[in-house]
Design an enzyme around this catalytic site. Structure first.
Site, mmCIF file in Angstrom:
data_model
loop_
_atom_site.group_PDB
_atom_site.id
_atom_site.type_symbol
_atom_site.label_atom_id
_atom_site.label_comp_id
_atom_site.label_asym_id
_atom_site.label_seq_id
_atom_site.Cartn_x
_atom_site.Cartn_y
_atom_site.Cartn_z
ATOM 1 C CG HIS A 1 -1.948 -1.043 1.250
ATOM 2 N ND1 HIS A 1 -2.348 -1.698 2.405
ATOM 3 C CD2 HIS A 1 -2.697 -1.575 0.247
ATOM 4 C CE1 HIS A 1 -3.299 -2.564 2.108
ATOM 5 N NE2 HIS A 1 -3.524 -2.511 0.811
ATOM 6 C CE1 TYR B 1 6.485 1.842 7.738
ATOM 7 C CE2 TYR B 1 4.547 2.187 9.089
ATOM 8 C CZ TYR B 1 5.747 2.642 8.579
ATOM 9 O OH TYR B 1 6.216 3.890 8.917
ATOM 10 C CG HIS B 2 -0.104 -2.773 5.084
ATOM 11 N ND1 HIS B 2 -1.109 -1.834 4.931
ATOM 12 C CD2 HIS B 2 0.151 -2.821 6.411
ATOM 13 C CE1 HIS B 2 -1.454 -1.345 6.107
ATOM 14 N NE2 HIS B 2 -0.698 -1.929 7.025
ATOM 15 N N PRO B 3 3.676 -5.208 2.894
ATOM 16 C CG PRO B 3 5.837 -5.956 3.386
ATOM 17 C CD PRO B 3 4.761 -5.026 3.876
#
Length: 547
Positions: free
Chosen positions: A307, A481-483
């Site tokens: 994101h 922080y959403h890989p």
């Protein structure tokens, strides 16, 4: 259980990575006393005060001057973001990133999971996964059709939200965004306060990481061995069957055997790294690093999604939030004392107390494409840059970006960081959508009652055109922080995993973490990974029983 580290250890299941997936899976699998489970975690036990204290994230996320419970990765320069290197903090302790995150409990949108099923991920539609979300949850509001009660993961409303967070919600309403008291209920769209993974029992106010919820209470089980400070180096194979893991601990290389399965739960950046170090990936790239090929799976490390998030800061006229001033130190000490006593107050804050889900594109109805996080403090460069004064920050991120990136080996040394390229804004439509989303966010910040608080717009005061604003976005955007997606599951032969999360072309090896997602979810990723581990535990149990 304490293993004899001088002898070769052997268990039914060996899990690599004690984050949200690994902690949940280890706890669930070890409920069956007929099997033995070993969990390897590169970090510590996840019990220190910085983790338990919600505002401790402000010291862990920046990753400097010394990383604390954090891998603190960086990306390669991002061409569409002014050639800047992005920052990728990832948790390094039992609990993984749930030990350092903002504790936000969101599941994404039901349409996300129905889309997974259409992509060939049989058994992952919303009706299939909702029971696992409910199973894990102990919601302070009680149980209903959408929420669970009595599960290990404590979920609650903010303990002491700042008044300005409620003003953000009111300002969103003023520009036509409806209020929403439950982003995980029947409707996702709207503005409101986030529910949090935070204890509401006798440990009230403490962070409820995945480890604190699932793993720490069961660490004394005789059939569960948890080894911390153990870095997974590679999966071991007997022919084409995974039979163990090689790991390093305190300068020594060890091996642990797996009678049934090896399960990677190292996250979207390190699970593909481990597969490649083990000989599973793009054969040409592996041979270039001198790695023997076990299985040619070219998609390992591809399909990286995240994101992309634009961060805008505002100076405000209230000091009832996080900031640096003459009274800041005394206020913080007072807040810490209250937190220790009551589990409430400013020290119990997750910083990102309020937010919104909305649509600015032409997507499907009821499937927001933008998320906002409202932070009660001025956040600059992932909290790595400190400025005096009092302010708030508005994060605006794209929920379903079109851009795709990759993870590759930088070297064949397991202790070296992987190469990471999120490919932010490489798809032109992402830039257009993000621009529209940020313009919507600026409308909220200019609406009453937020407008009465804002003294200065730090980032956009000079903006007079879309071109000006787009230049700001390229300087102020990065990950939130959403890989996910680098070991995607699917029904097609090119996918890395099948819908049972098994690695294609080999036996006895699964991946259970965000890397398995075929497409990123429309929200924060911690709760979905816990759900995936809950479901995986049932899959693994059924496989053992021959179901």
């Amino acid at each position: 259980m304490t293993a004899d580290m001088t002898a070769e250890m052997e268990f039914d299941y060996v899990i690599v990575g004690g984050g949200s997936g690994g902690a949940t899976l280890a706890a669930r699998l070890s409920e069956d006393r007929k099997v033995s489970v070993c969990l390897l975690e590169a970090g510590g036990d996840g019990k220190d005060m910085l983790i338990r204290l919600p505002i401790g994230a402000a010291l862990m996320v920046p990753g400097h001057p010394v990383p604390m419970n954090n891998w603190a990765f960086e990306t390669i320069p991002q061409e569409e973001l002014a050639a800047r290197r992005g920052y990728q903090p990832r948790g390094k302790a039992l609990g993984g990133s749930s030990a350092i995150n903002a504790m936000i409990y969101t599941r994404g949108n039901p349409k996300d999971y129905d889309h997974w099923a259409r992509l060939g991920c049989t058994g992952w539609a919303w009706e299939d996964v909702l029971p696992y979300f409910r199973k894990s949850e102990d919601n302070s509001r009680g149980a209903d059709d959408y929420h669970g009660e009595g599960g290990p993961l404590q979920v609650t409303d903010p303990q002491s939200p700042r008044p300005i967070s409620r003003d953000f919600v009111a300002a969103a309403e003023a520009v036509g965004i409806p209020a929403n008291g439950d982003f995980n209920g029947p409707v996702q769209e709207g503005a409101g306060l986030f529910q949090l993974t935070q204890f509401h029992d006798r440990r009230r106010g403490e962070r409820c990481s995945a480890a604190a919820a699932f793993l720490h209470p069961v660490m004394t089980r005789a059939n569960l061995e948890v080894i911390t400070h153990a870095l997974g180096r590679r999966v071991l194979f007997d022919g084409r069957t995974a039979c163990g893991v090689e790991f390093s601990r305190r300068g020594q290389i060890r091996r642990v055997k797996a009678r049934r399965e090896v399960i990677l739960c190292a996250g979207a950046l390190q699970s593909p790294q481990l597969l490649m170090l083990s000989g599973i990936g793009n054969a040409h790239q592996l041979r270039a690093h001198g790695i023997d090929v076990v299985q040619n799976l070219p998609e390992v490390g591809l399909n990286l999604q995240d994101h992309i998030d634009t961060v805008l800061g505002y100076e405000v006229n209230t000091t009832n939030l996080f900031g640096i001033g003459l009274k800041g130190g005394a206020r913080l000490l007072k807040a810490l004392r209250r937190w220790r006593r009551e589990g409430r107050g400013m020290a119990a804050s997750n910083f990102a107390e309020a937010g919104a889900f909305l649509s600015v594109g032409d997507g499907a109805e009821g499937w927001p494409d933008v998320q906002m996080h409202f932070v009660v403090g001025r956040l600059i460069n992932h909290a790595r840059t400190i400025r005096p004064g009092y302010g708030v920050t508005l994060h605006t991120c794209l929920l379903r970006p079109k851009s795709r990136g990759w993870v590759r080996l930088g070297t064949a040394d397991p202790s070296d960081a992987p190469m990471i390229d999120p490919g932010f804004l490489e798809a032109g439509e992402d830039a257009d959508l993000l621009l529209a989303a940020v313009k919507r966010g600026r409308e909220i910040m200019a609406a009453p009652p937020m407008a009465q608080h804002v003294i200065k717009d730090h980032d956009c005061a000079h903006v007079t055109s879309d071109a000006d604003l787009m230049a700001v976005l390229r300087e102020k955007s990065d990950t939130i922080y959403h890989p996910v997606g680098t070991c995607r599951m699917g029904g097609d032969d090119a996918s890395v995993l099948d819908p049972q999360l098994r690695v294609r072309g080999v036996e006895g090896l699964r991946v259970v973490d965000a890397s398995a997602m075929p497409q990123i979810v429309s929200g924060n990723t911690n709760a979905p990974v816990i759900m995936m581990a809950e479901k995986a535990a049932d899959m693994i149990r059924q496989a053992r029983l021959g179901g």
